[in-house]
Scaffold this active site. Structure first.
Site, PDB file in Angstrom:
ATOM      1  N   ASP A  15       0.784  -1.252   0.000  1.00 18.61           N
ATOM      2  CA  ASP A  15       0.000   0.000   0.000  1.00 18.61           C
ATOM      3  C   ASP A  15       0.815   1.300   0.000  1.00 18.61           C
ATOM      4  O   ASP A  15       0.493   2.232   0.759  1.00 18.61           O
ATOM      5  CB  ASP A  15      -0.973   0.007   1.191  1.00 18.61           C
ATOM      6  CG  ASP A  15      -1.972  -1.129   1.146  1.00 18.61           C
ATOM      7  OD1 ASP A  15      -1.883  -1.986   0.246  1.00 18.61           O
ATOM      8  OD2 ASP A  15      -2.858  -1.177   2.023  1.00 18.61           O
ATOM      9  N   ASP A  54      -4.683  -0.776  -1.618  1.00 14.70           N
ATOM     10  CA  ASP A  54      -6.002  -0.615  -1.042  1.00 14.70           C
ATOM     11  C   ASP A  54      -6.846  -0.041  -2.186  1.00 14.70           C
ATOM     12  O   ASP A  54      -6.471   0.967  -2.790  1.00 14.70           O
ATOM     13  CB  ASP A  54      -5.864   0.395   0.110  1.00 14.70           C
ATOM     14  CG  ASP A  54      -6.755   0.109   1.290  1.00 14.70           C
ATOM     15  OD1 ASP A  54      -7.079  -1.062   1.536  1.00 14.70           O
ATOM     16  OD2 ASP A  54      -7.113   1.083   1.987  1.00 14.70           O
ATOM     17  N   HIS A  56     -10.635   0.667  -2.856  1.00 11.30           N
ATOM     18  CA  HIS A  56     -12.006   0.661  -2.331  1.00 11.30           C
ATOM     19  C   HIS A  56     -13.022   1.222  -3.324  1.00 11.30           C
ATOM     20  O   HIS A  56     -12.717   2.161  -4.066  1.00 11.30           O
ATOM     21  CB  HIS A  56     -12.083   1.519  -1.069  1.00 11.30           C
ATOM     22  CG  HIS A  56     -11.235   1.052   0.074  1.00 11.30           C
ATOM     23  ND1 HIS A  56     -11.165  -0.257   0.469  1.00 11.30           N
ATOM     24  CD2 HIS A  56     -10.423   1.740   0.926  1.00 11.30           C
ATOM     25  CE1 HIS A  56     -10.356  -0.353   1.516  1.00 11.30           C
ATOM     26  NE2 HIS A  56      -9.885   0.838   1.806  1.00 11.30           N
ATOM     27  N   SER A  62     -15.428   0.843   5.330  1.00  9.35           N
ATOM     28  CA  SER A  62     -14.434   1.398   6.254  1.00  9.35           C
ATOM     29  C   SER A  62     -14.490   2.919   6.308  1.00  9.35           C
ATOM     30  O   SER A  62     -13.770   3.536   7.095  1.00  9.35           O
ATOM     31  CB  SER A  62     -13.023   0.956   5.851  1.00  9.35           C
ATOM     32  OG  SER A  62     -12.551   1.682   4.729  1.00  9.35           O
ATOM     33  N   HIS A  73     -10.682   7.083   1.461  1.00  9.25           N
ATOM     34  CA  HIS A  73      -9.299   6.963   0.996  1.00  9.25           C
ATOM     35  C   HIS A  73      -9.210   5.843  -0.039  1.00  9.25           C
ATOM     36  O   HIS A  73     -10.025   4.916  -0.051  1.00  9.25           O
ATOM     37  CB  HIS A  73      -8.357   6.652   2.173  1.00  9.25           C
ATOM     38  CG  HIS A  73      -8.628   5.316   2.796  1.00  9.25           C
ATOM     39  ND1 HIS A  73      -9.649   5.101   3.701  1.00  9.25           N
ATOM     40  CD2 HIS A  73      -8.041   4.105   2.609  1.00  9.25           C
ATOM     41  CE1 HIS A  73      -9.674   3.829   4.047  1.00  9.25           C
ATOM     42  NE2 HIS A  73      -8.708   3.186   3.399  1.00  9.25           N
ATOM     43  N   LYS A  98      -6.930  -5.047  -3.000  1.00 13.27           N
ATOM     44  CA  LYS A  98      -7.681  -5.647  -1.885  1.00 13.27           C
ATOM     45  C   LYS A  98      -8.733  -4.686  -1.355  1.00 13.27           C
ATOM     46  O   LYS A  98      -8.660  -3.485  -1.629  1.00 13.27           O
ATOM     47  CB  LYS A  98      -6.725  -6.048  -0.761  1.00 13.27           C
ATOM     48  CG  LYS A  98      -6.006  -4.875  -0.171  1.00 13.27           C
ATOM     49  CD  LYS A  98      -5.036  -5.303   0.906  1.00 13.27           C
ATOM     50  CE  LYS A  98      -4.142  -4.151   1.317  1.00 13.27           C
ATOM     51  NZ  LYS A  98      -4.857  -2.982   1.850  1.00 13.27           N
ATOM     52  N   ALA A 133       0.379   0.417   6.172  1.00 14.58           N
ATOM     53  CA  ALA A 133       0.877   1.059   7.380  1.00 14.58           C
ATOM     54  C   ALA A 133       1.227  -0.030   8.398  1.00 14.58           C
ATOM     55  O   ALA A 133       0.535  -1.024   8.507  1.00 14.58           O
ATOM     56  CB  ALA A 133      -0.202   1.985   7.973  1.00 14.58           C
ATOM     57  N   CYS A 137      -2.153  -2.579   7.620  1.00 18.33           N
ATOM     58  CA  CYS A 137      -2.003  -3.528   6.512  1.00 18.33           C
ATOM     59  C   CYS A 137      -0.669  -4.267   6.517  1.00 18.33           C
ATOM     60  O   CYS A 137      -0.608  -5.424   6.091  1.00 18.33           O
ATOM     61  CB  CYS A 137      -2.269  -2.821   5.190  1.00 18.33           C
ATOM     62  SG  CYS A 137      -4.025  -2.365   5.041  1.00 18.33           S
TER      63      CYS A 137
END
Ligand code: VGL
Ligand code: ZN
Length: 190
Positions: A15, A54, A56, A62, A73, A98, A133, A137
């Site tokens: 990420d 990431d 989304h 989330s 984000h 993901k 992070a 993750c």
């Protein structure tokens, strides 16, 4: 010194996206500082190199508007979800997206992806984890890799944490150590 093996080792860059770097929507303090040691590692690593992202949907669970803990984000196909421009993307051989479904959070790169099978099929035995992070993750990916039966090295100079609570990164490192991960610095990998 630990030598990387071109067949048995793989690197997972977790990420390293604009939204997790300074100026992004969920900026990790000094998140972009993982990039110089990471690029140096990627340029000398002759093994399989994977990056997770990431990725989304706009209505991801989330996000605060959907009762989640985070600001919006890493919405797929937006600037925030792009890899940081300084990351040497030419070295990436596989990108695993993901947390792509609205109703499922996935901090780990192994959750809802075929990463474990892909790596096993290639004969990978050990995984080097770095990126962002530390307390979310990176931790989830490293611990899942252990559960999947891989040896795991985490690179402490090539990870940074969100630190929602001060000390979260140190606690995450301890959990990874407890979980059987080996903590090294990038300059210990040849
Ligand atoms: C992450 C919070 C929310 C991470 C992803 O990449 O560590 N953290 N989504
Ligand atoms: Zn996310």
């Amino acid at each position: 010194m630990v030598n990387l093996d071109s067949h048995r080792d793989a690197v997972i860059v977790v990420d390293v996206q604009n939204d997790f770097c300074p100026g992004g929507a969920l900026a990790v303090p000094d998140g972009d500082q993982v990039i110089p040691p990471l690029n140096a590692l990627l340029r000398r690593a002759n093994c399989f190199i994977v990056a997770t992202r990431d990725w989304h949907p706009e209505n991801h669970c989330s996000f605060k508007a959907h009762a989640g803990p985070w600001p919006v984000h890493c919405v797929a196909e937006t600037w925030g979800a792009d890899f940081h421009p300084a990351l040497d993307r030419s070295r990436l051989q596989l990108i695993a997206s993901k947390a792509t479904a609205p109703d499922h959070e996935a901090y780990s790169g192994f959750e809802g992806t075929s990463l474990a099978e892909i790596l096993r099929d290639r004969g990978v035995r050990r995984i080097v984890v770095c990126g962002l992070a530390t307390d979310y993750c990176v931790k989830a990916t490293a611990l899942d890799a252990r559960r999947e039966g891989f040896d795991v090295i985490v690179l402490e100079d090539a990870i940074r944490g969100v630190e929602v609570n001060p000390g979260d990164s140190d606690r995450a490192l301890n959990e990874m150590r407890q979980g059987g991960c080996t903590i090294l610095r990038t300059d210990q990998l040849a």
